[in-house]
Design a protein around this motif. Structure first.
Motif, mmCIF file in Angstrom:
data_model
loop_
_atom_site.group_PDB
_atom_site.id
_atom_site.type_symbol
_atom_site.label_atom_id
_atom_site.label_comp_id
_atom_site.label_asym_id
_atom_site.label_seq_id
_atom_site.Cartn_x
_atom_site.Cartn_y
_atom_site.Cartn_z
ATOM 1 N N LEU A 113 -2.081 11.984 1.657
ATOM 2 C CA LEU A 113 -2.636 11.997 0.168
ATOM 3 C C LEU A 113 -3.907 13.072 0.088
ATOM 4 N N TYR A 114 -4.647 12.607 0.757
ATOM 5 C CA TYR A 114 -6.046 13.419 0.728
ATOM 6 C C TYR A 114 -5.905 14.870 1.057
ATOM 7 N N ALA B 129 1.714 13.822 -3.558
ATOM 8 C CA ALA B 129 1.803 12.499 -3.137
ATOM 9 C C ALA B 129 3.154 11.919 -3.108
ATOM 10 N N LEU C 146 -0.197 2.965 -3.178
ATOM 11 C CA LEU C 146 -1.452 3.337 -3.170
ATOM 12 C C LEU C 146 -1.593 4.940 -3.739
ATOM 13 N N SER C 147 -0.451 5.465 -3.465
ATOM 14 C CA SER C 147 -0.351 6.990 -4.169
ATOM 15 C C SER C 147 -1.101 6.833 -5.579
ATOM 16 N N TRP D 17 4.438 10.435 0.369
ATOM 17 C CA TRP D 17 5.252 8.900 0.428
ATOM 18 C C TRP D 17 6.543 9.103 1.338
ATOM 19 N N VAL E 4 1.230 3.895 6.792
ATOM 20 C CA VAL E 4 0.062 3.835 5.734
ATOM 21 C C VAL E 4 -1.018 4.999 6.297
ATOM 22 N N ALA E 5 -1.191 4.891 7.429
ATOM 23 C CA ALA E 5 -2.185 5.699 7.832
ATOM 24 C C ALA E 5 -1.933 7.286 7.535
ATOM 25 N N ASN F 121 0.337 8.134 5.509
ATOM 26 C CA ASN F 121 0.374 8.301 4.074
ATOM 27 C C ASN F 121 -1.019 8.788 3.519
ATOM 28 N N ILE F 122 -2.137 8.056 3.907
ATOM 29 C CA ILE F 122 -3.465 8.242 3.339
ATOM 30 C C ILE F 122 -3.731 9.561 3.770
ATOM 31 N N VAL G 39 -4.593 6.332 -5.695
ATOM 32 C CA VAL G 39 -5.468 7.543 -5.142
ATOM 33 C C VAL G 39 -5.280 8.845 -6.192
ATOM 34 N N LEU H 100 0.782 -1.034 -0.144
ATOM 35 C CA LEU H 100 0.054 -0.016 -0.017
ATOM 36 C C LEU H 100 0.791 1.288 -0.040
#
Length: 497
Positions: free
Chosen positions: A390-391, A402, A248-249, A406, A383-384, A386-387, A252, A244
């Motif tokens: 990202l948003y 992004a 994930l980037s 990362w 990851v949390a 990162n998410i 997304v 992820l």
């Protein structure tokens, strides 16, 4: 028990072979990105990269942690329980195969939901075409990990780092040449997994047979399967989260700004992934070493191997990323004019990778200690973060946001692992061994590279001059200060006595 000098020799010898394989894999990874960009454009390559990203994330779960179990458990069985090695190997392969089939079915249901909501979605179509290769890929990774855990680095390199990455761009060129679109290119990417898994399993079978007669009965009650599953369960979460963090980037960015932006960001990030050849090469060798040394309680030897590996990792990786950052437009020009927007992504991710390398192979120490749960927790936190970033950042800064997300997440993951190894495992690790080789890279390669860019511009001529000047200064520095950089015995260590 081996001495520190012998461990360093094994590290150098195995690392040299692994480096060749990692370099080949990285080169073929770049060829793959170039082929996608040139044949399918930014939008088409974005579709393929998103499908590959979703597949790879699912693969992190599909192998069910059996590849990590192999690296952790088999070297210990070589020390004191050889009768269990053969049934353990078959147990690892069987478990990863079953988990891969289950994940394929789950992913099939997921693509059906997406296509019901968005008929004709190209990413879902491409993913549905390749998801049946999940069990093949999961068995392949487990078999390759088992071969290197049992000392067969050659097979790992030839199959996983040479044959598979080389076949993929060739298969895609043939598919697109025959008129296939993004879905056909995705299938061509997955197709070489079939011959690769046959080769890997064959090598492993031969290795297991050479290790003597197996335990004839009672393996399932021996405690080994329970131990393997206990170690693997956190690794299932951790492996999925690792992928992820990597992919994930791309997904997304594609969801927020479209497949073209995902193609640009994904292609730029693949340049950074290709540059991690030294990290990959060293990790292949040090992980089984860390497992054996911790099993023996040889903390001092482990710390010395870690420090040596960290110095080499930073020393040989930093120049690559400094050149790549300085001449990012030149690298991206290989893909086409539409990929020029990826320059800030490449620069930020190169900087993030260099900073993260200061922690060395810290994740391998944590995993080989048996603390797979801590590794999973670290990945979940990273990851949390990162998410969340990202948003927050992508709508404002686009693909540059992004890249920032990362870099922050990777540095956080490495920092958490360093603190845990230092204070929970009480192994003396720190970023300090990497600071001097970082300085060597910055002064010997970084400054000349940016000077060449200012004088000659972001051109191929500037890149060539920068590479030649930087390489000369770097090699002279390494020669004059080889003892401090732990290079004095590297050439001798890479050969058998």
């Amino acid at each position: 028990m081996t001495t520190t000098g012998e461990s360093r020799r094994d590290l150098a010898r195995g690392g040299a072979l692994s480096f060749i394989g990692s370099a080949t894999s990285a080169a073929m990874g770049l060829v793959l990105i170039i082929v996608l960009g040139r044949t399918l454009g930014d939008a088409g390559s974005g579709v393929v990269l998103q499908a590959i990203g979703a597949f790879t994330i699912a693969l992190g779960v599909a192998r069910f942690g059996m590849d990590s179990v192999a690296i952790w458990l088999l070297p210990r069985q070589l020390e004191d329980d050889r009768a269990s090695i053969r049934p353990t190997g078959w147990f690892l392969l069987g478990t990863s195969a079953v988990a891969g089939i289950v994940c394929s079915l789950v992913l099939l249901a997921g693509t059906a939901v997406v296509e019901a909501q968005s008929p004709g979605d190209p990413v879902a179509e491409a993913l549905r075409a390749i998801l049946w290769y999940l069990p093949v890929a999961s068995v392949l990774l487990t078999a390759l990990s088992a071969t290197r855990a049992l000392g067969k680095v050659t097979a790992y390199v030839l199959v996983g780092n040479v044959a598979l990455p080389t076949l993929r761009p060739l298969a895609i060129m043939v598919a697109v040449g025959l008129g296939a679109g993004a879905t056909g290119a995705a299938v061509a990417w997955a197709l070489p997994l079939a011959p690769a898994v046959l080769a890997a399993v064959l090598v492993l079978v031969l290795q297991l047979r050479r290790l003597g007669a197996p335990r004839t009965h009672g393996f399932l009650r021996s405690g080994v399967p329970a131990k393997a599953i206990t170690y693997a369960l956190p690794r299932v979460l951790s492996s999925g989260l690792e992928q992820l963090l990597i992919w994930l980037s791309v997904i997304v960015v594609g969801a927020i700004t479209g497949p073209a932006a995902a193609g640009v960001y994904g292609s730029a990030s693949r340049f950074v992934a290709a540059g991690m050849i030294v990290d990959t090469a060293l990790r292949v060798v040090v992980s089984p070493m860390f497992s054996r040394l911790q099993h023996r309680g040889a903390s001092a030897e482990l710390e010395e191997v870690y420090r040596t590996a960290t110095v080499w990792l930073v020393l040989f990786s930093t120049p690559v990323y400094l050149l790549l950052a300085a001449f990012a437009p030149v690298a991206l020009s290989l893909l086409g004019e539409s990929f020029a927007d990826g320059e800030p992504v490449l620069i930020i991710m190169c900087a993030g990778a260099i900073i993260t390398f200061l922690a060395g192979n810290i994740h391998s120490i944590l995993l080989m200690s048996g603390r797979s749960g801590l590794a999973a927790l670290n990945k979940a936190i990273a990851v949390a973060v990162n998410i969340g970033l990202l948003y927050v950042l992508v709508p404002v800064w686009g693909i540059t946001g992004a890249a920032v997300a990362w870099a922050v997440a990777c540095a956080l993951d490495a920092g958490l692992a360093t603190l845990e190894v230092r204070f929970l495992l009480r192994i003396r690790v720190s970023p300090f061994p990497g600071l001097y080789p970082l300085l060597v890279g910055l002064l010997g390669v970084g400054i000349p590279a940016w000077a060449c860019r200012l004088l000659l511009g972001p051109t191929w001529l500037g890149l060539i001059v920068a590479a030649v000047v930087g390489a000369a200064l770097f090699l002279v520095w390494c020669r004059l200060d080889r003892r401090r950089l732990q290079l004095s015995g590297l050439a001798r260590a890479s050969h058998r006595d």
